[in-house]
Design an enzyme around this catalytic site. Structure first.
Site, PDB file in Angstrom:
ATOM      1  CG  HIS A   1      -1.791   1.186   1.368  1.00  0.00           C
ATOM      2  ND1 HIS A   1      -3.115   1.195   1.003  1.00  0.00           N
ATOM      3  CD2 HIS A   1      -1.529   2.441   1.824  1.00  0.00           C
ATOM      4  CE1 HIS A   1      -3.639   2.398   1.228  1.00  0.00           C
ATOM      5  NE2 HIS A   1      -2.683   3.167   1.738  1.00  0.00           N
ATOM      6  CD  GLU A   2       1.568   3.660   3.618  1.00  0.00           C
ATOM      7  OE1 GLU A   2       1.794   4.707   2.966  1.00  0.00           O
ATOM      8  OE2 GLU A   2       0.522   3.495   4.280  1.00  0.00           O
TER       9      GLU A   2
END
Length: 696
Positions: free
Chosen positions: A480-481
């Protein structure tokens, strides 16, 4: 305040690394030289420089044009951006009492600096004149977008108000800055102060990897040879899933849920009441009925009703699934001879047991295969296959903590594209959660500027040199990051205000959530999920069980999130007077939506940093769900192509989503990629809730 700042200024700017050119590789911040005492004089100089630049633009005798007004604004404030980026990285990722004290001083000063700029009637007059005549200016698409966004930003900041209203808005902005900073400091304080020591009798059910990380956490706090549970989310959730000690689960859960709500010096209740009252007043001054109406006007959703409609569409099937799961968990407790009602600190523990029974899978089985370094490698490899970029680790870049790693990113032709900093481990000096930020944004206004992008996470560190092992949730967070990171690294725009993640809040989560899909694909796991001791690949049988179990407990996860998004919306649509008693308001809203008693909000109000540490997600926590509609639908484009790395689809994804930053309207960008608007049912399908929805 400025007197305080001025007193600390050094006689020679060359003594301050923040004020001299950086002679480091790629002109990166020299973290090894920067000390807390450098920041106040650097901010003072940066504020002065920026103010002078804005005065020159405002009083330019030439008639306003795009170059002398909009482009000039884009060039202004470079020193302030440079100093702020370094400072706020340290505030979040590696603070200390000195840094936090400076933050308290700088935050109202920052508001005091920006207020007269954003409410400057003469400057706004120049911008408004250009905006009115925009069709005759012969602008490129990106320039037109920049002019529109600049006009909107100043207009929404109150530049068109009368002087009395501007004065009040300035006072409100300064106070909100203080309150937001205080909120985050209080939360960090509660998280730093609490830990629970584990004795030999307290380890029942805990996997070896968790015990090792608990020992590493103790060592980090100067308690070598002991083991502790901290309030880092990854530690708390693993403990609640695995600890056989119900009394300890209750203790950890209650401490985690009570952050910011303990009646101590870190209590956030009074701050919330004042923040909501000031936001309501802001909306009224600007002519909006509620703060949510003000914030959402400048978003993809546009109105509180549109947000509520999406959340309620998801809430009903999620709640129905959660209630069915609750009954199954209670039955499991009875089966084991337990004579107690399921409580919030029991849910994760018994959900893991139920998952083992139904899908023959638990997180502990796969965790030894999800080695942090291997998952980083997997995330980088997916980026290479999709976008042609490569990551090469660099050891010569100064960093703010020895755990931070840096990679040089190159494009498919071998040209330098970006630097990527990864700061992965939990520590007391770091706030909880995971986030992406930048030390420098991509732009091409005066020659190509390569970005410096940061990912910060809070994973548990392995003890005694053992590798860090991730839960499936941790591995998803990593991807996600990096999805956010790619949004910053692949940015290819001219103007800094449109760079990377400078997009609507309810669009910014699309690149990050979309990237999560690759983490759980068999093609990726078969290659990169390898046992930390033997190096053996993830067994086929375990992989199948993991994939089959992905949609398990989605009722709980969705209820936990959507309830938080609904509370955020209610805080900002109801009169501020309705929430003067924050706990009572929280309870009343949960009763209104029929929140299962066995589940609590993912973020209770007093720890809801997304919406109270600043205003970025205020009225906007729904954005994750709004973006998930798009990300579930967008990944379908690869599935339809029959190849999750399909080159033609990846090129559209790069060109229309990841590289365009804020240079296009987000709805237009999405349709350019997908060929149509997103299909809402894709979200329910992904979470396994569609059948429940149709039955509900």
């Amino acid at each position: 305040m400025s007197e305080t700042l001025a007193k600390t200024a050094p006689s020679n700017a060359q003594d301050n690394p923040l004020l001299r050119p950086w002679q480091t590789p790629f002109e990166t911040p020299p973290f090894d030289e920067i000390r807390p005492e450098h920041f106040l004089p650097a901010f003072e100089q940066a504020f002065a420089d920026h103010s002078a630049e804005v005065v020159a633009i405002t009083h330019d005798p030439a008639a306003p044009d795009f170059a002398n007004t909009i482009t000039a604004l884009e060039r202004s404030g470079r020193l302030l951006n440079k100093v702020s980026a370094v400072f706020y990285d340290l505030v979040s990722a590696h603070s200390n009492p000195e840094i936090l004290a400076i933050d308290k001083e700088v935050s109202p000063r920052m508001a005091r600096h920006w207020n007269p700029i954003m409410m400057n009637a003469v400057l706004f007059g120049r911008i408004a004149m250009l905006h009115e005549n925009r069709k005759a200016l012969g602008l490129t698409g990106e320039q037109m977008r920049l002019l529109e966004r600049t006009y909107t930003r100043f207009h929404r900041a109150g530049a068109g108000l009368d002087e009395a209203a501007k004065t009040r808005m300035a006072e409100i902005n300064e106070r909100l800055a203080q309150l937001g900073t205080g909120f985050s400091h209080h939360l960090l304080g509660d998280e730093q102060e609490w830990f629970m020591e584990l004795g030999e009798d307290d380890l029942a059910g805990l996997p070896d990897s968790f015990v090792a990380s608990a020992k590493a956490a103790a060592e980090e706090r100067g308690m070598a040879g002991k083991a502790i549970v901290t309030l880092a989310r990854s530690a708390v959730e693993t403990f609640l899933k695995t600890s056989a000690r119900r009394d300890l689960r209750e203790k950890v859960f209650k401490a985690f849920a009570a952050r910011g709500d303990n009646g101590n010096a870190n209590d956030n209740n009074a701050s919330i009441v004042e923040i909501l009252a000031l936001r309501e007043e802001t909306a009224r001054i600007l002519g909006f009925p509620t703060y949510a109406a003000y914030r959402l006007e400048d978003s993809m959703a546009k109105t509180p009703d549109a947000v509520r409609s999406l959340l309620e569409r998801v809430w009903k099937p999620a709640r129905a699934r959660a209630l069915a799961d609750r009954d199954a968990l209670q039955a499991l407790i009875a089966e084991e001879g337990g004579n107690f009602a399921l409580a919030p600190w029991d849910w994760r523990y018994y959900a893991e047991k139920l998952r083992q029974a139904r899908a023959n899978f638990d997180d502990a089985a796969i965790k030894p295969y999800l080695v942090l370094d291997h998952m980083i490698e997997a995330a980088f490899d997916c980026a290479r296959r999709l976008f042609g970029i490569t990551f090469t680790e660099r050891k010569d870049i100064p960093v703010w903590h020895p755990d931070v790693r840096v990679w040089e990113v190159r494009d498919r032709d071998g040209n330098h594209k970006a630097l990527f900093y990864g700061d992965y481990f939990a520590r007391p000096s770091k706030r909880s959660g995971a986030w992406m930020t930048s030390l420098r944004d991509q732009q091409k206004l005066d020659g190509a500027v390569a970005p410096l992008i940061i990912n910060v996470c809070n994973f548990a560190k392995g003890a005694d040199g053992a590798p860090s092992l991730l839960s499936p949730d941790d591995a998803r967070t990593l991807f996600h990051e990096l999805g956010h990171g790619l949004h910053g690294m692949l940015s290819d725009v001219t103007y800094p205000s449109l760079s990377g993640t400078s997009v609507f809040t309810d669009f910014v989560e699309l690149p990050s959530q979309l990237y999560e899909h690759w983490q759980e694909r068999p093609e990726v796991l078969q290659r990169f999920a390898r046992h930390y001791q033997t190096g053996e690949p993830l067994p086929e049988d375990l992989l199948k069980r993991f994939l089959a179990a992905r949609k398990f407990n989605q009722g709980f996860a969705t209820v936990e999130f959507v309830s938080s998004a609904l509370i955020d919306l209610e805080f900002h649509t109801q009169p501020a007077s309705a929430s003067r008693d924050v706990r009572a308001f929280e309870q009343a809203e949960l009763e209104k939506i029929g929140m299962p008693a066995e589940i609590v909000l993912r973020h209770r109000p007093t720890q809801f940093g997304h919406i109270f540490s600043g205003d970025h997600y205020a009225s906007g926590y729904y954005s994750y769900m709004w973006s998930e509609v798009m990300d579930a639908d967008a990944f379908g484009a690869f599935e339809e192509a029959g190849d999750i790395f399909d080159p033609a689809t990846a090129k559209r994804l790069h060109d229309d989503i990841y590289s365009s930053g804020g240079s296009r309207d987000p709805e237009e960008a999405y349709i350019a990629f997908r060929g149509r608007e997103p299909e809402p049912d894709a979200l329910l399908r992904r979470r396994g809730l569609l059948e429940t929805s149709e039955a509900a």
